[in-house]
Design a protein around this motif. Structure first.
Motif, PDB file in Angstrom:
ATOM      1  N   TRP A 206       0.800  -1.227   0.000  1.00 38.56           N
ATOM      2  CA  TRP A 206       0.000   0.000   0.000  1.00 38.56           C
ATOM      3  C   TRP A 206       0.834   1.279   0.000  1.00 38.56           C
ATOM      4  CZ3 TRP A 206      -4.819  -0.307  -1.486  1.00 38.56           C
ATOM      5  CH2 TRP A 206      -5.524  -1.510  -1.296  1.00 38.56           C
ATOM      6  N   PHE A 207       1.996   1.246   0.633  1.00 36.96           N
ATOM      7  CA  PHE A 207       2.786   2.473   0.738  1.00 36.96           C
ATOM      8  C   PHE A 207       4.003   2.485  -0.195  1.00 36.96           C
ATOM      9  CE2 PHE A 207       0.415   2.534   4.676  1.00 36.96           C
ATOM     10  CZ  PHE A 207       0.167   3.875   4.906  1.00 36.96           C
ATOM     11  N   ASP A 209       4.644   2.329  -3.342  1.00 34.32           N
ATOM     12  CA  ASP A 209       4.776   3.099  -4.586  1.00 34.32           C
ATOM     13  C   ASP A 209       4.489   4.586  -4.398  1.00 34.32           C
ATOM     14  OD1 ASP A 209       2.088   3.118  -4.188  1.00 34.32           O
ATOM     15  OD2 ASP A 209       1.537   2.270  -6.141  1.00 34.32           O
ATOM     16  N   ILE A 210       4.368   5.050  -3.189  1.00 35.61           N
ATOM     17  CA  ILE A 210       4.137   6.486  -2.974  1.00 35.61           C
ATOM     18  C   ILE A 210       5.474   7.219  -3.136  1.00 35.61           C
ATOM     19  CG2 ILE A 210       3.336   8.248  -1.341  1.00 35.61           C
ATOM     20  CD1 ILE A 210       1.614   6.107  -0.026  1.00 35.61           C
TER      21      ILE A 210
END
Lengths: 412, 424
Positions: A206-207, A209-210
């Protein structure tokens, strides 16, 4: 001893995992390294207003709260002068919902005009409720402005004035977000009924590819050493005279912080503390008196505040406070008295650590300060404080030229 | 490719098997009932001594609250300072609180110090002397505090709405005035203390990592107290006839404290559990109708809540908020609009499912930790209920229908039944 695992994603997001299998719940806590001290003086209250906007929908998820409530979760957030913290508690089975929600708002907000418009009003009502309608509600605004000349601790988290909040623009919101709310400026703690393996997988998913963002390097103006006492005498529509006095103290990471913390407990930490016993019970000059410090990361303030018994002069009340301070400057406190406040600290930490949520937030806070393992060293620091340290710090701190005094007079 | 628009699959919280951890129950030698929950990882304990010594038992205002306050302020052997110093030396927190029916002493401490602390709690129960000087300081400081509180519109509104609901002669509706503090005398306090603490009925709640010899420890300090129940005087319920009030407390005020409330039966009434769910939909959490409309859509307030009052005899249904002065009347109108909506429209399935899940998740979170578990038990015991109440409430959350909620709204959300107050 609080155990935890720690890893960092490629984009710089630091992740800590604290397992506690005795609870059916999980906690996801994200702390952003930005607070009211990072604001511009002409645009105060922004970090806090921004915290409200974080609930106004993110780029892929129009409503933040509903899916979380559907998953049986609760959340809240707070902003201080130093940091902004967001936390979720939910049944451990539904942990992924928390990852989904938090990662999307770290990716990007929806930046909706409607949300900004409503939250400006909500925050203005919060401002009124807590600072304008309460008797003495403005005193800490005034005290900060008196005690700080350069450092941004001179305004409160809620902001200097309502107009700063009313004038906030969507453009400001966007700039603020992309400057501070990036993985590289955040710390995530996942705690409760979780495993590190699962947290790693979810964090990557969830984080991962930020975009990392730019590391925010804080460079705040340092408060010059105060050389002369400052005083303010005000009259307002309040029923009783009140006395406020603050002294500059050390930063949170200074070793002397622990002695100052214990010193404040010796002065006022319960029914057997010095100021209460002498000034409320024996001399009956104050109807209540407190000594506390702000626990701020940069150099903070130690405050003594109290309301006077009707008929007592502020000047006499201040003299009596000074006489108590003179005692701690001159005489050593007894070993027993020091032990009492150390015991109190030990027990306070034990009670705080009962809740998984508190443990998660503390881990994030110590990691923000530099290293989460410091959380486990706290008692050791307190244990090392001696009666000589207490006297030395009383001498260092309680100097008239280091002080800021407000006489808050009743106009009735 | 990650689809961020798609919510992860969730386990519906309504499917959780919620268990209220059982508590040990036993009696001390004198019949004092003990409820104890052994749980938690930290070496800490919480004790609560519950006496039937709340303000329902007093003959004059403030006798119960003042007696309770002064418990810590001197025995024949120790001054207030020495008592405080003793507990504080061991890092313990000793508190006391006075409610409508009950009044309590509570102690939070590290388990290792318990033996040093219980005998001194016994001393407070058996040997308080309430020195005149302590009473004089209390009277002076409480009157000053009252003066400050009376400047706050929320404080004033809270007192007035209770009086409208229950009447000034009822324990739930009466409030303290400066002259009540002024007229306090030591003798009636001592008499109250003797009847309701020294001699009075006591129930004990303990939670945390319990020592193996807890029962022996409790018997040694509390097993020989008289433990005699006194009958509770009949209370006169006199609700106000006038329903709508506007009060100007501070001409410079920038917000109105709004209270909208009606009477409601206590927890034994069959509607109570269902009303908890309707309340949640209406104003019981951040996603409620009131919060979504009045805060999140209109920005009239920082927060608005509704709740069922936690009284043993008669409850009330209350809406409370502080709203901007110029939008106070609009806020009142919106509250009624939300009631009307619940009377007329069925709550849709998605919203109802959300409320069910939220409530279940919230109970699951609330049951986390020994102090929370004993808190649930205490509520059950003091309300004269048993654990069936807990499981029935959960069943109600799971199974209540939109039709039942609408029926309930039609029965209880009648505008004309509500008291309405705005204090600026």
């Amino acid at each position: 001893m609080i155990q935890f695992d720690r890893f960092t994603l490629a984009n710089g997001l630091r992740v800590l995992v604290h397992q506690d299998l005795s609870t059916p719940m999980a906690v996801l806590n994200i702390m952003y390294d930005v607070g009211a001290r990072d604001e511009e003086e002409v645009r105060t209250g922004f970090a806090h207003l921004f915290e409200h906007l974080m609930f106004g929908g993110s780029v892929n998820i129009p409503n933040y709260d509903e899916p979380l409530q559907m998953a049986g979760g609760e959340n809240n957030a707070y902003t201080t002068n130093d940091l902004t913290n967001y936390y979720i508690q939910l049944p451990a089975e539904n942990l992924e919902t928390a990852f989904w929600l938090e990662s999307d708002r770290m990716l990007s907000l929806a930046f909706s005009e409607k949300s900004l418009d409503v939250q400006r009003k909500v925050v203005c009502e919060e401002f009124k409720e807590h600072y304008l309608t309460k008797p003495y509600g403005d005193v800490w605004h005034k005290m900060r402005q008196l005690a700080y000349t350069k450092h941004p601790y001179k305004w409160m988290t809620i902001g200097k004035e309502l107009s700063h909040i009313e004038e906030a623009k969507l453009e400001d919101v966007k700039n603020f977000f992309f400057k501070y709310y990036r993985p590289v400026n955040a710390i995530m703690v996942v705690a409760g009924n979780v495993t590190t393996e699962k947290v790693k997988a979810l964090a990557e998913k969830w984080f991962g590819d930020i975009p990392s963002g730019e590391k925010y390097n804080r460079d705040l103006p340092k408060e010059p050493k105060q050389e002369a006492a400052r005083r303010l005498d005000i009259t307002a529509n309040v029923p009783l005279d009140a006395f406020y006095k603050c002294w500059h103290i050390y930063s949170r990471m200074d070793e002397r912080y622990y002695a100052v913390d214990l010193l404040s407990d010796i002065l006022s930490g319960g029914g057997s503390s010095r100021l209460y016993q002498s000034l409320v019970k024996e001399q009956q000059l104050f109807s209540n008196i407190e000594c506390h410090h702000f626990g701020s990361t940069d150099e903070g303030l130690l405050a003594i505040e109290g309301k006077l018994v009707k008929g007592v002069k502020l000047e006499d009340a201040e003299k009596a406070v000074e006489a108590e301070l003179e005692k701690v400057r001159q005489e050593l406190v007894s070993e027993n008295e020091l032990q009492k406040v150390k015991n109190k600290t030990e027990s306070m930490i034990a009670f705080e650590d009962m809740s998984v949520m508190n443990r998660a937030t503390s881990l994030a806070y110590y990691e923000l300060l530099g290293d989460a393992v410091w959380m486990n060293d706290e008692l050791g620091h307190y244990a090392k404080v001696t009666i000589d340290d207490i006297r030395q710090e009383a001498r260092n701190i309680f100097r008239e030229e280091n002080s800021n005094t407000i006489y808050y007079r009743s106009g009735n | 490719m990650l689809n961020r628009k798609q919510a992860p699959v969730i386990v519906d919280a309504v499917d959780f098997k919620l268990q209220l951890k059982p508590c040990d129950r036993y009696q001390l030698d004198n019949g004092v009932e003990v409820y104890a929950v052994n749980a938690g990882a930290e070496e800490v304990l919480q004790f609560e001594w519950v006496f039937f010594a709340g303000n329902s038992y007093e003959k004059r205002n403030l006798i119960a609250a003042t007696t309770n306050f002064l418990l810590r302020n001197g025995t024949s052997r120790r001054s207030a300072f020495q008592i405080n110093e003793h507990f504080e030396y061991y890092g313990a927190y000793l508190n006391r609180s006075c409610f409508n029916e009950t009044a309590t002493i509570s102690l939070h401490c590290l388990s290792k110090h318990v033996q040093e602390l219980l005998p001194v709690v016994r001393e407070l129960i058996t040997d308080s002397v309430m020195p005149e000087t302590e009473l004089a300081i209390y009277k002076q400081n409480m009157q000053q505090r009252l003066k400050v509180n009376l400047k706050k519109s929320d404080f004033v509104a809270g007192r007035l709405i209770d009086t409208y609901l229950f009447g000034e002669k009822h324990p739930y509706g009466k409030y303290s005035k400066a002259e009540d503090f002024e007229s306090l005398q030591r003798d009636p306090l001592m008499a109250f203390y003797q009847q309701f603490y020294q001699q009075g009925k006591l129930v004990l709640f303990v939670a945390g990592k319990l020592p193996a010899d807890l029962q022996t420890l409790l018997n040694a300090s509390f097993g020989d107290l008289p433990n005699q129940a006194s009958a509770m005087p009949e209370a006169l319920l006199q609700p106000a006839t006038e329903k709508k009030y506007r009060i100007m407390n501070d001409p410079e005020g920038v917000q109105g404290s709004i209270r909208i409330a009606r009477d409601f039966p206590n927890r034994h009434h069959p509607d109570f559990m269902k009303a908890m769910v309707l309340n949640c939909v209406f104003g019981g959490f951040f996603g409620s109708r009131l919060m979504s409309n009045i805060r999140e859509d209109k920005g009239y307030t920082y927060g608005i809540h509704s709740y069922l009052m936690n009284h043993l005899q008669h409850s009330g249904w209350m809406v409370a908020t502080e709203a901007g002065k110029d939008v106070s009347e609009a806020t009142v109108a919106e509250v009624y609009k939300e009631m009307k909506d619940l009377r007329e429209e069925l709550v849709d399935e998605e919203e109802l499912q959300l409320v069910r899940n939220y409530m279940m998740g919230s109970i699951l979170g609330d049951l986390d930790g020994p102090f929370q578990i004993i808190g649930r038990w205490k509520n059950i015991i003091l309300n004269g209920l048993d654990e069936k109440y807990f499981y029935d409430s959960i069943q109600t959350i799971r199974s209540i229908t939109a039709e039942e909620l609408r029926e309930l709204a039609r029965k209880y959300f009648k505008e004309e039944d509500f008291y309405e107050l705005v204090v600026v």
